[in-house]
Design a protein around this motif. Structure first.
Motif, PDB file in Angstrom:
ATOM      1  N   ILE A 113      -6.206   7.490   3.385  1.00 36.23           N
ATOM      2  CA  ILE A 113      -6.758   6.479   2.299  1.00 36.23           C
ATOM      3  C   ILE A 113      -5.554   5.764   1.691  1.00 36.23           C
ATOM      4  CG2 ILE A 113      -8.920   7.826   2.039  1.00 36.23           C
ATOM      5  CD1 ILE A 113      -6.256   7.730  -0.983  1.00 36.23           C
ATOM      6  N   PHE A 114      -5.984   4.649   0.967  1.00 32.84           N
ATOM      7  CA  PHE A 114      -4.666   3.710   0.471  1.00 32.84           C
ATOM      8  C   PHE A 114      -4.993   3.544  -0.762  1.00 32.84           C
ATOM      9  CE2 PHE A 114      -5.952   2.483   4.760  1.00 32.84           C
ATOM     10  CZ  PHE A 114      -4.748   2.824   5.613  1.00 32.84           C
ATOM     11  N   ARG A 115      -3.912   3.216  -1.728  1.00 31.76           N
ATOM     12  CA  ARG A 115      -3.900   3.014  -3.074  1.00 31.76           C
ATOM     13  C   ARG A 115      -2.860   1.592  -3.032  1.00 31.76           C
ATOM     14  NH1 ARG A 115      -4.230   7.596  -6.721  1.00 31.76           N
ATOM     15  NH2 ARG A 115      -6.325   8.591  -5.881  1.00 31.76           N
ATOM     16  N   ILE A 116      -3.206   0.465  -3.938  1.00 32.80           N
ATOM     17  CA  ILE A 116      -2.524  -0.424  -4.231  1.00 32.80           C
ATOM     18  C   ILE A 116      -1.935  -0.547  -5.604  1.00 32.80           C
ATOM     19  CG2 ILE A 116      -3.684  -1.941  -2.513  1.00 32.80           C
ATOM     20  CD1 ILE A 116      -5.127  -3.359  -4.639  1.00 32.80           C
TER      21      ILE A 116
ATOM     22  N   ARG B  71       0.796  -1.179  -0.041  1.00 33.54           N
ATOM     23  CA  ARG B  71       0.035  -0.019   0.149  1.00 33.54           C
ATOM     24  C   ARG B  71       1.084   1.347   0.013  1.00 33.54           C
ATOM     25  NH1 ARG B  71      -4.696  -1.854   4.518  1.00 33.54           N
ATOM     26  NH2 ARG B  71      -6.261  -2.165   2.922  1.00 33.54           N
TER      27      ARG B  71
ATOM     28  N   HIS C 208      -9.313   0.177  -5.229  1.00 34.09           N
ATOM     29  CA  HIS C 208      -8.261   0.939  -5.130  1.00 34.09           C
ATOM     30  C   HIS C 208      -7.360   0.833  -4.110  1.00 34.09           C
ATOM     31  CE1 HIS C 208     -11.310   3.239  -3.073  1.00 34.09           C
ATOM     32  NE2 HIS C 208     -10.502   3.822  -2.621  1.00 34.09           N
ATOM     33  N   ASP C 209      -7.831   0.411  -2.799  1.00 30.27           N
ATOM     34  CA  ASP C 209      -7.261   0.476  -1.437  1.00 30.27           C
ATOM     35  C   ASP C 209      -6.917  -1.001  -1.040  1.00 30.27           C
ATOM     36  OD1 ASP C 209      -9.847  -0.328  -0.957  1.00 30.27           O
ATOM     37  OD2 ASP C 209     -10.162   1.510   0.443  1.00 30.27           O
TER      38      ASP C 209
ATOM     39  N   ALA D 277       0.020   5.490   1.090  1.00 25.13           N
ATOM     40  CA  ALA D 277      -0.794   6.338   1.957  1.00 25.13           C
ATOM     41  C   ALA D 277      -1.012   7.627   1.503  1.00 25.13           C
ATOM     42  CB  ALA D 277      -0.433   6.085   3.283  1.00 25.13           C
ATOM     43  N   ARG D 278      -2.337   8.160   1.491  1.00 25.75           N
ATOM     44  CA  ARG D 278      -2.415   9.558   1.178  1.00 25.75           C
ATOM     45  C   ARG D 278      -3.163  10.116   2.399  1.00 25.75           C
ATOM     46  NH1 ARG D 278      -2.050  10.828  -4.889  1.00 25.75           N
ATOM     47  NH2 ARG D 278      -1.217   8.854  -5.756  1.00 25.75           N
TER      48      ARG D 278
ATOM     49  N   ASP E 270     -12.522   8.514  -2.210  1.00 25.85           N
ATOM     50  CA  ASP E 270     -11.121   8.681  -1.376  1.00 25.85           C
ATOM     51  C   ASP E 270     -10.750  10.014  -1.164  1.00 25.85           C
ATOM     52  OD1 ASP E 270     -10.420   9.576  -3.816  1.00 25.85           O
ATOM     53  OD2 ASP E 270      -8.492   8.090  -4.122  1.00 25.85           O
TER      54      ASP E 270
ATOM     55  N   ARG F 275      -9.087  -3.163   0.091  1.00 24.94           N
ATOM     56  CA  ARG F 275      -9.879  -3.356   1.204  1.00 24.94           C
ATOM     57  C   ARG F 275     -10.288  -5.121   1.543  1.00 24.94           C
ATOM     58  NH1 ARG F 275     -14.940   0.430   0.487  1.00 24.94           N
ATOM     59  NH2 ARG F 275     -13.064   2.007  -0.293  1.00 24.94           N
TER      60      ARG F 275
ATOM     61  N   TRP G 162      -5.096   5.015 -10.987  1.00 25.37           N
ATOM     62  CA  TRP G 162      -6.260   4.579 -10.514  1.00 25.37           C
ATOM     63  C   TRP G 162      -7.410   5.900 -11.014  1.00 25.37           C
ATOM     64  CZ3 TRP G 162      -8.167   0.297  -8.982  1.00 25.37           C
ATOM     65  CH2 TRP G 162      -7.230  -0.731  -8.227  1.00 25.37           C
TER      66      TRP G 162
END
Length: 490
Positions: A196-199, A144, A415-416, A146-147, A387, A418, A251
């Protein structure tokens, strides 16, 4: 005061209790009737070069792949690569883009091909680094970034942040003497619901996407307009603020080209300044050890640290540009029926199954018809997936339609990241229609002696996928299972 309503809810008549129990049992049975079969095993469905490349193009691809696998250290004195940090999320492209093969997405223990832990855990203290692993990074979870949503989460009117905050710093590493840069305070930001996260997105077949004309994407988005409108589907193509052409990578489809895409990622994810993004992101005193840009085109007769005449970011782009798309295995009656249902329920209205490239300088890639299962447009997905990040024309709840080619061997979704369950990922596309996202923009200025006051407001309620999800939920359990089996065959 007597709370009569609460009391009535607590005291159920026997017949009502029996009905409730039967409902629970039946509903539980329905939920258990369909399930995500999990990531597909067997042969790796992707990872090689485009099958029609000539001999010289195959050499280009192999050289680019070698560079993609390179591991970075601060100044190239430990691992061969040069330029890690001062902040970073990974130390190699292949570290994060790993499943089912180099160029894919996040690795994990549930892989049936190469089960392994999240590499970000061990990365925290590699080579003497003194980082603490954030609570949202764990061995079983996805890679991940992080934003932060807001610059001040205590004030809802504060300016938005939206930027990536590196998980780790080079402080304590044996090749970064004197650097004391601290990690962001993720605990506080998490407590304020501000992270919030992105992968990682898969990279296979992206040369086809890059070489798809704007006109093809525009025509595809405009196709079946009345049917899309009836299903509540709109969407728009994100565009470059410089030349107005369609952007399509990331994304939120925020990046125009593979070269820009790789340059940004090299700088943001590994901290390596380059010819596209030549400045360090956290150039604090005591933590800068190299001349910039750290990655640049070698001056002949010199070569890069991987022996290439190209810069790293150029090779990264070449690797993506010449990679083959994932190979589906759709063949069983269930999978074939799921493919039909994927279309009839409306999924294909966004997850487009046919696009065509323009003329290409690479062998066999001209006029190539491919099936990414994406329209590469951004759509309102509602507050359940929002997000709060704006990128280009994509707003806080808008995301690019995720290409589903290769999803059969993917471990984490949305996107995260989850969930690792396809059924949960499908249901997450739904947001109640009474929950709205509103964006507005007002400017006031004078130019050429004239006053201008452009104003726009946009409100989207629910998710553009709501009707499709309703159609999916009305299918029988066996039909839902067929769709899940189809997706796992991709």
């Amino acid at each position: 005061m007597k709370h009569r309503k609460s009391t009535k809810l607590e005291i159920l008549q026997p017949v009502h209790l029996l009905t409730l129990c039967l409902t629970v049992v039946l509903c539980t049975g329905i939920l258990q009737a369909q399930h995500d079969p999990g990531p597909r095993g067997g042969p790796k469905g992707a990872g090689g070069g485009f099958p029609t490349l000539n001999a010289d193009e195959k050499v280009m691809f192999a050289t680019a792949l070698n560079t993609f696998n390179e591991v970075q250290s601060v100044s190239g004195t430990i691992e061969n690569g040069n330029g890690l940090g001062p902040t970073f999320n990974g130390n190699s492209c292949a570290q994060c883009h790993a499943e089912p093969e180099v160029g894919g997405t996040s690795p994990g223990f549930t892989s049936k091909i190469n089960p392994r832990p999240n590499p970000q855990v061990a990365l925290a203290t590699l080579d003497g680094a003194t980082n603490t692993v954030p609570s949202f990074v764990n061995a079983n979870g996805p890679v991940r970034e992080a934003r932060f949503i807001s610059t001040n989460p205590a004030n809802p009117f504060a300016a938005l942040d939206g930027g990536v905050h590196g998980l780790y710093t080079i402080a304590g590493r044996s090749d970064a003497p004197g650097c004391t840069l601290a990690q962001p305070n993720f605990s506080t930001q998490l407590a304020n619901h501000n992270v919030i996260f992105r992968i990682p997105t898969p990279l296979f077949g992206l040369g086809l996407v890059e070489n798809t004309p704007d006109a093809v994407l525009e025509a595809n988005l405009a196709a079946n307009k009345s049917l899309k409108a009836a299903m509540g589907i709109g969407g728009k193509l994100n565009r470059s603020g410089n030349d107005g052409t369609v952007t399509r990578f990331g994304w939120k489809a925020q990046n125009k080209s593979l070269l820009i895409f790789t340059g940004e990622a090299y700088n943001v994810e590994q901290g390596v300044s380059n010819e596209g993004f030549p400045n360090e992101r956290a150039a604090v005193p005591g933590c800068v050890f190299n001349a910039t840009p750290e990655d640049a085109t070698p001056t002949p007769p010199n070569t890069s640290d991987t022996g290439s005449a190209n810069s790293d970011v150029t090779n990264f782009a070449i690797f993506m540009r010449l990679s083959a798309p994932p190979t589906p295995t759709t063949s069983t009656p269930s999978e074939l029926n799921g493919q039909k249902l994927f279309s009839s329920t409306g999924c294909v209205l966004c997850h487009s199954d046919t696009l065509k490239t323009a003329q290409s300088q690479f062998t066999g890639m001209s006029g190539f018809v491919y099936s990414p299962l994406s329209d590469f447009a951004v759509h309102h997905m509602g507050s359940n997936l929002a997000d709060g990040v704006n990128q280009g024309a994509a707003g806080p709840d808008e995301f690019r339609t995720a290409p589903l080619w290769g999803v059969g061997q993917r471990l984490f979704f949305l996107h995260d990241g989850r969930t690792n369950d396809l059924l949960q990922a499908i249901e997450a596309h739904f947001t109640p229609g009474n929950v709205c996202v509103t964006t507005a923009d007002l400017q006031q200025f004078r130019a050429n002696g004239k006053a201008f006051e452009p104003f726009s407001v946009n409100q989207s309620c629910g998710s553009e996928a709501n009707r499709v999800i309703q159609e999916f939920n009305e299918l029988s359990p066996s039909q839902k299972q067929d769709i899940l089996n189809f997706l796992r065959s991709l």
